[in-house]
Design an enzyme around this catalytic site. Sequence first.
Site, PDB file in Angstrom:
ATOM      1  N   LYS A  81       0.852  -1.193   0.000  1.00 37.37           N
ATOM      2  CA  LYS A  81       0.000   0.000   0.000  1.00 37.37           C
ATOM      3  C   LYS A  81       0.886   1.240   0.000  1.00 37.37           C
ATOM      4  O   LYS A  81       1.920   1.268   0.696  1.00 37.37           O
ATOM      5  CB  LYS A  81      -0.896  -0.039   1.239  1.00 37.37           C
ATOM      6  CG  LYS A  81      -1.919   1.087   1.316  1.00 37.37           C
ATOM      7  CD  LYS A  81      -2.770   0.944   2.578  1.00 37.37           C
ATOM      8  CE  LYS A  81      -3.847   2.006   2.664  1.00 37.37           C
ATOM      9  NZ  LYS A  81      -4.677   1.882   3.879  1.00 37.37           N
ATOM     10  N   SER A 156      -9.618   1.871   2.885  1.00 40.48           N
ATOM     11  CA  SER A 156      -8.757   2.605   1.996  1.00 40.48           C
ATOM     12  C   SER A 156      -7.715   1.738   1.270  1.00 40.48           C
ATOM     13  O   SER A 156      -7.119   2.210   0.303  1.00 40.48           O
ATOM     14  CB  SER A 156      -8.034   3.696   2.789  1.00 40.48           C
ATOM     15  OG  SER A 156      -7.189   3.122   3.774  1.00 40.48           O
ATOM     16  N   SER A 180      -9.785  -0.414   7.134  1.00 38.88           N
ATOM     17  CA  SER A 180      -9.214  -0.330   5.786  1.00 38.88           C
ATOM     18  C   SER A 180      -8.501  -1.563   5.252  1.00 38.88           C
ATOM     19  O   SER A 180      -8.160  -1.595   4.076  1.00 38.88           O
ATOM     20  CB  SER A 180      -8.250   0.850   5.708  1.00 38.88           C
ATOM     21  OG  SER A 180      -8.973   2.018   5.508  1.00 38.88           O
TER      22      SER A 180
HETATM   23  N1  GLN Z   1     -13.009   4.449   6.358  1.00 39.13           N
HETATM   24  C1  GLN Z   1     -12.320   4.858   7.533  1.00 39.13           C
HETATM   25  C2  GLN Z   1     -11.833   6.291   7.375  1.00 39.13           C
HETATM   26  O1  GLN Z   1     -12.090   6.863   6.403  1.00 39.13           O
HETATM   27  C3  GLN Z   1     -11.207   3.921   7.852  1.00 39.13           C
HETATM   28  C4  GLN Z   1     -10.015   4.174   7.033  1.00 39.13           C
HETATM   29  C5  GLN Z   1      -8.840   3.342   7.462  1.00 39.13           C
HETATM   30  O2  GLN Z   1      -8.974   2.328   8.150  1.00 39.13           O
HETATM   31  N2  GLN Z   1      -7.680   3.808   7.082  1.00 39.13           N
HETATM   32  O3  GLN Z   1     -11.225   6.830   8.221  1.00 39.13           O
END
Ligand code: GLN
Length: 487
Positions: A81, A156, A180
């Site tokens: 990532k 994400s 995410s």
């Molecule tokens: N969807 C969540 C956010 O926008 C989690 C994102 C994540 O785990 N990085 O913060």
Amino acid sequence: MTTDPCFLGIHELHDRLRRREMSAVELTEALFQRIDATDDAIRAYLAICREQALEAARRADARLAAGEVSSKLLGIPVALKDVLLTDGVTTTCASRILDGFTPPYDGTAVRRLKDAGAVPLGKTNMDEFAMGSSTENSGYAITRNPWNLDHVPGGSSGGSAAAVAAGQCIAALGTDTGGSIRQPASFCGIVGLKPTYGRVSRYGVVAYASSLDQVGPMTRDVTDCALMLQAIAGHDPADSTSVDVPVPDYAAALTGDVKGMRIGVPIEFFATGLQPEVEQAVRQGIRELEKAGAVVTDVSLPRNDYAVAAYYIIAAAEASSNLARYDGMRYGPRAEAGDLTATYMKSRAQGFGKEVKRRIMLGTYVLSAGYYDAYYLKAQKVRTLLKQDMESALSGCDAIVAPTCPTTAFKLDEMTQDPLQMYLSDILTISVNLAGLPALSVPCGFDDAGLPIGMQIIGKHFDEATVLRLGYAYEQATEWYTRRPAV
Ligand code: GLN
């Protein structure tokens, strides 16, 4: 069963490499061919590092030729990532504010994979600074779900999930701050593990919300997940929040035996808003575990309704502080303006996307003197209560089993106009981060439209072994994880 090496597991490929039926260079080339053939449609990768990868593969082949077989990851192509720092390879967090930024060192998780002989193929797309649940907040590209290109891969870590699902890498790393790793794993029909907070070093992970962020594996089966975790887990003096506790042998936990293990089913997680096929598939999954000898009991997480609100205050607050460092002076492009302040402002205005700006403003607001007690402090108290709820639910069982996400992958653009709706996609994953617990998502079926469904297994602090053991036993009893998308 597939024989395309791009879709084989680490364990199977290790045998082939060891027996010299295939070289790491050949395997790496096969994956690049697959990426070339499929990534125009999927857009999982932001950067490909062909030369470095082939060089790493050659080194792996030399180690294999010298008889080294101790590391199962030797010669295994992986995707990273783009939030993970990689020495000499661009790292942007999918943000224009880090356009072209090339770090001078590897993050610890990346370094450990490399030391184990894994071959990084490139950097995967994500929501900008990991803020989002669909990968649509990337400053560079929209990643599509390999199961249906009109749908999002989740986020994400959507690029990593799509790459694993589409056979564009053997395994990947993601990060999970509020879901995410698990939510995109669920949307793309793969396995994803968020380890306990402190299990994997955050050194060299671009910070979003430092008290929640955690690096973890994304793979096509639980065995590979265990092997990846083994390589990256463990104390790191460079990260003061990494915890110095022993790392067990995760592969040894995959016995297939779950007789007498107690699993808790949180009634609130099934209460409202679940897509009917998700509920059905997860309930069926729980029955499979029961058939395998696990004992099922109801548990309660009575305050989970407050999780999304508390998370979006705490995460935004930490983000607003962490992202203050991007000012056009130290990293990435600078937008010159009349004076220093104007240059800061212009660089940030141009560099950050809409969602990141929203979070910075929210975070700054909840930390400001007049509102700190009402929002930030209150959210921290709620966090403590949510952690207590999780701990009390887990005190009566070995693990909690629930859906990973209330729905399957939504359509591109379906949620972009309504951030709150998007935030609600995290309602079943967020409390796990707030409590710092480990949790796994495993494929457990498909909806009527053919999109994958994920089942979540939440464990006690530092008890990834139990979570993996349950996930593996479930996997053995079903065949969902063997399905592949058509792309
Ligand atoms: N969807 C969540 C956010 O926008 C989690 C994102 C994540 O785990 N990085 O913060």
